[in-house]
Scaffold this motif. Structure first.
Motif, PDB file in Angstrom:
ATOM      1  N   VAL A  27       0.866  -1.171   0.000  1.00 46.99           N
ATOM      2  CA  VAL A  27       0.000   0.000   0.000  1.00 46.99           C
ATOM      3  C   VAL A  27       0.908   1.227   0.000  1.00 46.99           C
ATOM      4  O   VAL A  27       1.881   1.285   0.762  1.00 46.99           O
ATOM      5  CB  VAL A  27      -0.929  -0.012   1.235  1.00 46.99           C
ATOM      6  N   PRO A  28       0.636   2.209  -0.870  1.00 47.85           N
ATOM      7  CA  PRO A  28       1.532   3.365  -0.989  1.00 47.85           C
ATOM      8  C   PRO A  28       1.628   4.201   0.292  1.00 47.85           C
ATOM      9  O   PRO A  28       0.664   4.301   1.060  1.00 47.85           O
ATOM     10  CB  PRO A  28       0.894   4.202  -2.106  1.00 47.85           C
ATOM     11  N   ASP A  29       2.794   4.813   0.495  1.00 46.81           N
ATOM     12  CA  ASP A  29       2.976   5.764   1.591  1.00 46.81           C
ATOM     13  C   ASP A  29       1.945   6.869   1.456  1.00 46.81           C
ATOM     14  O   ASP A  29       1.596   7.272   0.352  1.00 46.81           O
ATOM     15  CB  ASP A  29       4.378   6.373   1.549  1.00 46.81           C
ATOM     16  N   GLY A  30       1.462   7.341   2.575  1.00 45.49           N
ATOM     17  CA  GLY A  30       0.462   8.412   2.582  1.00 45.49           C
ATOM     18  C   GLY A  30      -0.946   7.905   2.836  1.00 45.49           C
ATOM     19  O   GLY A  30      -1.811   8.659   3.259  1.00 45.49           O
ATOM     20  N   VAL A  31      -1.181   6.625   2.575  1.00 48.40           N
ATOM     21  CA  VAL A  31      -2.494   6.053   2.857  1.00 48.40           C
ATOM     22  C   VAL A  31      -2.653   5.950   4.374  1.00 48.40           C
ATOM     23  O   VAL A  31      -1.801   5.391   5.057  1.00 48.40           O
ATOM     24  CB  VAL A  31      -2.675   4.671   2.195  1.00 48.40           C
ATOM     25  N   GLU A  32      -3.749   6.526   4.892  1.00 47.67           N
ATOM     26  CA  GLU A  32      -4.013   6.509   6.327  1.00 47.67           C
ATOM     27  C   GLU A  32      -5.085   5.500   6.709  1.00 47.67           C
ATOM     28  O   GLU A  32      -5.100   5.018   7.836  1.00 47.67           O
ATOM     29  CB  GLU A  32      -4.439   7.901   6.790  1.00 47.67           C
ATOM     30  N   THR A  33      -5.987   5.178   5.764  1.00 45.72           N
ATOM     31  CA  THR A  33      -7.103   4.284   6.055  1.00 45.72           C
ATOM     32  C   THR A  33      -7.291   3.273   4.935  1.00 45.72           C
ATOM     33  O   THR A  33      -7.340   3.644   3.765  1.00 45.72           O
ATOM     34  CB  THR A  33      -8.410   5.086   6.210  1.00 45.72           C
ATOM     35  N   VAL A  34      -7.391   2.015   5.302  1.00 51.28           N
ATOM     36  CA  VAL A  34      -7.789   0.960   4.372  1.00 51.28           C
ATOM     37  C   VAL A  34      -9.246   0.665   4.718  1.00 51.28           C
ATOM     38  O   VAL A  34      -9.554   0.243   5.829  1.00 51.28           O
ATOM     39  CB  VAL A  34      -6.911  -0.298   4.519  1.00 51.28           C
ATOM     40  N   GLU A  35     -10.123   0.946   3.792  1.00 47.11           N
ATOM     41  CA  GLU A  35     -11.562   0.849   4.038  1.00 47.11           C
ATOM     42  C   GLU A  35     -12.035  -0.611   4.155  1.00 47.11           C
ATOM     43  O   GLU A  35     -11.357  -1.533   3.676  1.00 47.11           O
ATOM     44  CB  GLU A  35     -12.324   1.556   2.914  1.00 47.11           C
ATOM     45  N   PRO A  36     -13.209  -0.821   4.773  1.00 48.22           N
ATOM     46  CA  PRO A  36     -13.759  -2.175   4.889  1.00 48.22           C
ATOM     47  C   PRO A  36     -13.884  -2.866   3.529  1.00 48.22           C
ATOM     48  O   PRO A  36     -14.231  -2.219   2.537  1.00 48.22           O
ATOM     49  CB  PRO A  36     -15.137  -1.951   5.516  1.00 48.22           C
ATOM     50  N   PHE A  37     -13.585  -4.140   3.508  1.00 51.55           N
ATOM     51  CA  PHE A  37     -13.718  -4.994   2.327  1.00 51.55           C
ATOM     52  C   PHE A  37     -12.822  -4.588   1.151  1.00 51.55           C
ATOM     53  O   PHE A  37     -13.027  -5.037   0.033  1.00 51.55           O
ATOM     54  CB  PHE A  37     -15.181  -5.053   1.855  1.00 51.55           C
ATOM     55  N   SER A  38     -11.807  -3.764   1.373  1.00 50.92           N
ATOM     56  CA  SER A  38     -10.966  -3.245   0.289  1.00 50.92           C
ATOM     57  C   SER A  38     -10.292  -4.311  -0.558  1.00 50.92           C
ATOM     58  O   SER A  38     -10.164  -4.159  -1.763  1.00 50.92           O
ATOM     59  CB  SER A  38      -9.879  -2.331   0.846  1.00 50.92           C
ATOM     60  N   PHE A  39      -9.831  -5.370   0.066  1.00 51.15           N
ATOM     61  CA  PHE A  39      -9.075  -6.400  -0.646  1.00 51.15           C
ATOM     62  C   PHE A  39      -9.851  -7.698  -0.827  1.00 51.15           C
ATOM     63  O   PHE A  39      -9.307  -8.698  -1.255  1.00 51.15           O
ATOM     64  CB  PHE A  39      -7.782  -6.721   0.120  1.00 51.15           C
ATOM     65  N   GLN A  40     -11.108  -7.707  -0.488  1.00 50.68           N
ATOM     66  CA  GLN A  40     -11.860  -8.963  -0.404  1.00 50.68           C
ATOM     67  C   GLN A  40     -11.812  -9.803  -1.676  1.00 50.68           C
ATOM     68  O   GLN A  40     -11.822  -9.292  -2.774  1.00 50.68           O
ATOM     69  CB  GLN A  40     -13.293  -8.712   0.009  1.00 50.68           C
ATOM     70  N   THR A  41     -11.726 -11.078  -1.462  1.00 55.29           N
ATOM     71  CA  THR A  41     -11.830 -12.148  -2.467  1.00 55.29           C
ATOM     72  C   THR A  41     -10.765 -12.167  -3.556  1.00 55.29           C
ATOM     73  O   THR A  41     -10.978 -12.774  -4.589  1.00 55.29           O
ATOM     74  CB  THR A  41     -13.232 -12.191  -3.123  1.00 55.29           C
ATOM     75  N   ASN A  42      -9.623 -11.553  -3.327  1.00 59.32           N
ATOM     76  CA  ASN A  42      -8.551 -11.688  -4.316  1.00 59.32           C
ATOM     77  C   ASN A  42      -7.893 -13.051  -4.117  1.00 59.32           C
ATOM     78  O   ASN A  42      -7.371 -13.335  -3.046  1.00 59.32           O
ATOM     79  CB  ASN A  42      -7.518 -10.581  -4.182  1.00 59.32           C
ATOM     80  N   PRO A  43      -7.899 -13.902  -5.133  1.00 59.21           N
ATOM     81  CA  PRO A  43      -7.387 -15.267  -4.973  1.00 59.21           C
ATOM     82  C   PRO A  43      -5.866 -15.400  -5.054  1.00 59.21           C
ATOM     83  O   PRO A  43      -5.345 -16.489  -4.842  1.00 59.21           O
ATOM     84  CB  PRO A  43      -8.038 -16.007  -6.135  1.00 59.21           C
ATOM     85  N   ASN A  44      -5.165 -14.306  -5.356  1.00 59.97           N
ATOM     86  CA  ASN A  44      -3.733 -14.410  -5.616  1.00 59.97           C
ATOM     87  C   ASN A  44      -2.823 -13.780  -4.571  1.00 59.97           C
ATOM     88  O   ASN A  44      -1.649 -14.121  -4.503  1.00 59.97           O
ATOM     89  CB  ASN A  44      -3.417 -13.797  -6.980  1.00 59.97           C
ATOM     90  N   LEU A  45      -3.328 -12.845  -3.792  1.00 66.23           N
ATOM     91  CA  LEU A  45      -2.463 -12.137  -2.851  1.00 66.23           C
ATOM     92  C   LEU A  45      -1.937 -13.060  -1.757  1.00 66.23           C
ATOM     93  O   LEU A  45      -2.702 -13.738  -1.082  1.00 66.23           O
ATOM     94  CB  LEU A  45      -3.210 -10.974  -2.201  1.00 66.23           C
ATOM     95  N   VAL A  46      -0.624 -13.039  -1.594  1.00 67.23           N
ATOM     96  CA  VAL A  46       0.049 -13.820  -0.564  1.00 67.23           C
ATOM     97  C   VAL A  46       0.578 -12.890   0.531  1.00 67.23           C
ATOM     98  O   VAL A  46       0.630 -13.256   1.694  1.00 67.23           O
ATOM     99  CB  VAL A  46       1.207 -14.648  -1.176  1.00 67.23           C
ATOM    100  N   GLU A  47       0.938 -11.664   0.145  1.00 65.96           N
ATOM    101  CA  GLU A  47       1.523 -10.719   1.095  1.00 65.96           C
ATOM    102  C   GLU A  47       1.035  -9.309   0.819  1.00 65.96           C
ATOM    103  O   GLU A  47       1.008  -8.869  -0.327  1.00 65.96           O
ATOM    104  CB  GLU A  47       3.040 -10.759   1.011  1.00 65.96           C
ATOM    105  N   VAL A  48       0.654  -8.602   1.892  1.00 67.33           N
ATOM    106  CA  VAL A  48       0.267  -7.192   1.814  1.00 67.33           C
ATOM    107  C   VAL A  48       1.060  -6.441   2.871  1.00 67.33           C
ATOM    108  O   VAL A  48       1.160  -6.894   4.022  1.00 67.33           O
ATOM    109  CB  VAL A  48      -1.249  -6.989   2.048  1.00 67.33           C
ATOM    110  N   SER A  49       1.613  -5.300   2.479  1.00 66.62           N
ATOM    111  CA  SER A  49       2.359  -4.450   3.404  1.00 66.62           C
ATOM    112  C   SER A  49       1.662  -3.103   3.522  1.00 66.62           C
ATOM    113  O   SER A  49       1.345  -2.480   2.504  1.00 66.62           O
ATOM    114  CB  SER A  49       3.787  -4.237   2.914  1.00 66.62           C
ATOM    115  N   LEU A  50       1.428  -2.679   4.748  1.00 65.00           N
ATOM    116  CA  LEU A  50       0.826  -1.377   5.003  1.00 65.00           C
ATOM    117  C   LEU A  50       1.920  -0.393   5.394  1.00 65.00           C
ATOM    118  O   LEU A  50       2.849  -0.755   6.122  1.00 65.00           O
ATOM    119  CB  LEU A  50      -0.202  -1.484   6.131  1.00 65.00           C
ATOM    120  N   PRO A  51       1.824   0.864   4.935  1.00 61.06           N
ATOM    121  CA  PRO A  51       2.863   1.846   5.252  1.00 61.06           C
ATOM    122  C   PRO A  51       2.732   2.368   6.688  1.00 61.06           C
ATOM    123  O   PRO A  51       1.687   2.206   7.336  1.00 61.06           O
ATOM    124  CB  PRO A  51       2.574   2.971   4.248  1.00 61.06           C
TER     125      PRO A  51
END
Length: 92
Positions: free
Chosen positions: A41-65
């Protein structure tokens, strides 16, 4: 995804696959059809909203700034392959 020209509330990044608030402080949607396995997730993002990433079958890793302070309910619902979520220490 695409946005109408008269849009003033939202912006797209990552080749139109991630929807943010115009100021870049809120992440609303990470398109489920993306094939990448990692997303920072890019620098500067303060909020990840509800259900933002839901049902993606490929993501293995997510990094929050470090700027991320709020994570919406069920933001990662249905991510069956998610193995690693890197969160900042100031997350509420």
């Amino acid at each position: 995804m695409s946005l109408p020209d008269e849009n003033t509330a939202f912006m797209l990044r990552d080749d139109g696959k991630v929807l943010f608030s115009r100021d870049g402080k809120r992440l609303y949607v990470y398109a489920a059809w993306q094939e990448r396995e990692q997303y920072a997730v890019p620098d500067g993002v303060e909020t990840v909203e509800p259900f933002s990433f839901q049902t993606n079958p490929n993501l293995v890793e997510v990094s929050l700034p470090d700027s991320c302070k709020s994570l919406g309910a069920m933001a990662f619902q249905g991510l069956m392959e998610l193995k690693r979520l890197n969160v900042p220490t100031g997350l509420e």
